[in-house]
Design an enzyme around this catalytic site. Structure first.
Site, PDB file in Angstrom:
ATOM      1  N   ARG A  90       0.850  -1.194   0.000  1.00  0.00           N
ATOM      2  CA  ARG A  90       0.000   0.000   0.000  1.00  0.00           C
ATOM      3  C   ARG A  90       0.881   1.238   0.000  1.00  0.00           C
ATOM      4  O   ARG A  90       2.089   1.168   0.196  1.00  0.00           O
ATOM      5  CB  ARG A  90      -0.910   0.005   1.229  1.00  0.00           C
ATOM      6  CG  ARG A  90      -0.148   0.010   2.542  1.00  0.00           C
ATOM      7  CD  ARG A  90      -0.988   0.474   3.714  1.00  0.00           C
ATOM      8  NE  ARG A  90      -0.289   0.255   4.972  1.00  0.00           N
ATOM      9  CZ  ARG A  90       0.666   1.005   5.463  1.00  0.00           C
ATOM     10  NH1 ARG A  90       1.106   2.055   4.784  1.00  0.00           N
ATOM     11  NH2 ARG A  90       1.227   0.730   6.636  1.00  0.00           N
ATOM     12  N   CYS A 193       3.138   6.617  10.706  1.00  0.00           N
ATOM     13  CA  CYS A 193       2.992   7.230   9.388  1.00  0.00           C
ATOM     14  C   CYS A 193       4.186   8.126   9.043  1.00  0.00           C
ATOM     15  O   CYS A 193       4.078   9.012   8.183  1.00  0.00           O
ATOM     16  CB  CYS A 193       1.685   8.020   9.286  1.00  0.00           C
ATOM     17  SG  CYS A 193       0.214   7.030   9.634  1.00  0.00           S
TER      18      CYS A 193
END
Length: 235
Positions: A90, A193
């Site tokens: 992803r 992240c």
């Protein structure tokens, strides 16, 4: 080809990350195969769409653009935390999945909805934002980042939902990780992240109580269906 906005929905309950990833790949491949056959054979067989909710055992996943050093544990540390680690396909950097978190995997042929990946992400974010509003939690977006945030306009900015997707021939997979009652201590073992100066939160932390995750799933599922104008079919 006529748009098909029927979406098969299933709650997978608790599933190992690798098993869920392989299942997503299998479904995505079948949809892409149907699209290819339609094009080659000049047929108009509708493509299917799916939405899955799941909880995973403790796991860290690193997106294809992520930095391995953003995982702050070695193999021994992972074992001590009873967590696994996967490099996956992803977008985005590293994130955590675990119990008390709603992970959503929409596997949609966006040609049945709209061919705009940015609108797709913003629509998923909006479903989370509206779900939080149902519980009187004010959330929004942080300019330049995906996901859903609280107090994004000041120094208290904290993320409550991470997102990372893959799209192949307009078919999506992976999705979002929404912290409901998640153990936030697991985020201390990564640079979430790739952002090292922002906090991570959950509904439990914001409300000061455990939240009925099954109830949240119902609200969220309805918000996604409304915003995407889809017809959910339980399987």
């Amino acid at each position: 080809m006529e748009q098909n906005r029927n979406v098969f929905f299933q709650d997978w309950d608790v599933v190992d990350y690798k098993d869920a990833w392989e299942k997503q790949e299998e479904i995505l491949s079948s949809i892409v195969k149907q699209k290819t056959e339609n094009r080659v054979n000049s047929t108009e067989i509708p493509t299917n769409n799916y939405l899955f909710f799941v909880e995973h055992p403790h796991v860290y996943t690193l997106g294809k653009s992520g930095k391995p050093e953003n995982l702050l544990l070695d193999e021994i540390g992972l074992e001590e935390r009873q967590a696994t680690y996967y490099k996956i396909n992803r977008g985005g950097d590293i994130t955590y999945h675990g119990p008390g978190q709603i992970v959503g995997y929409p596997i949609l042929d966006l040609e049945n909805f709209f061919t705009d990946i940015h609108l797709y992400l913003r629509t998923l974010e909006e479903a989370i934002i509206q779900t939080l509003a149902h519980y009187s939690i004010v959330a929004g977006r942080y300019e330049g980042y995906t996901g859903v945030w609280l107090d994004a306009d000041n120094e208290k900015a904290r993320k409550i939902c991470a997102m990372g997707v893959r799209c192949s021939r307009w078919v999506t997979m992976h999705g979002f990780a929404f912290n409901v009652n998640a153990d936030l201590s697991y985020f201390q073992n990564i640079v979430p992240c790739g952002i090292d100066d922002k906090d991570v939160t959950s509904m439990e932390r914001e409300l000061g109580r455990k939240v009925d995750i099954e109830e949240v799933k119902v609200v969220l599922k309805d918000k996604i269906a409304d915003l995407f104008e889809m017809n959910l079919i339980q399987i």
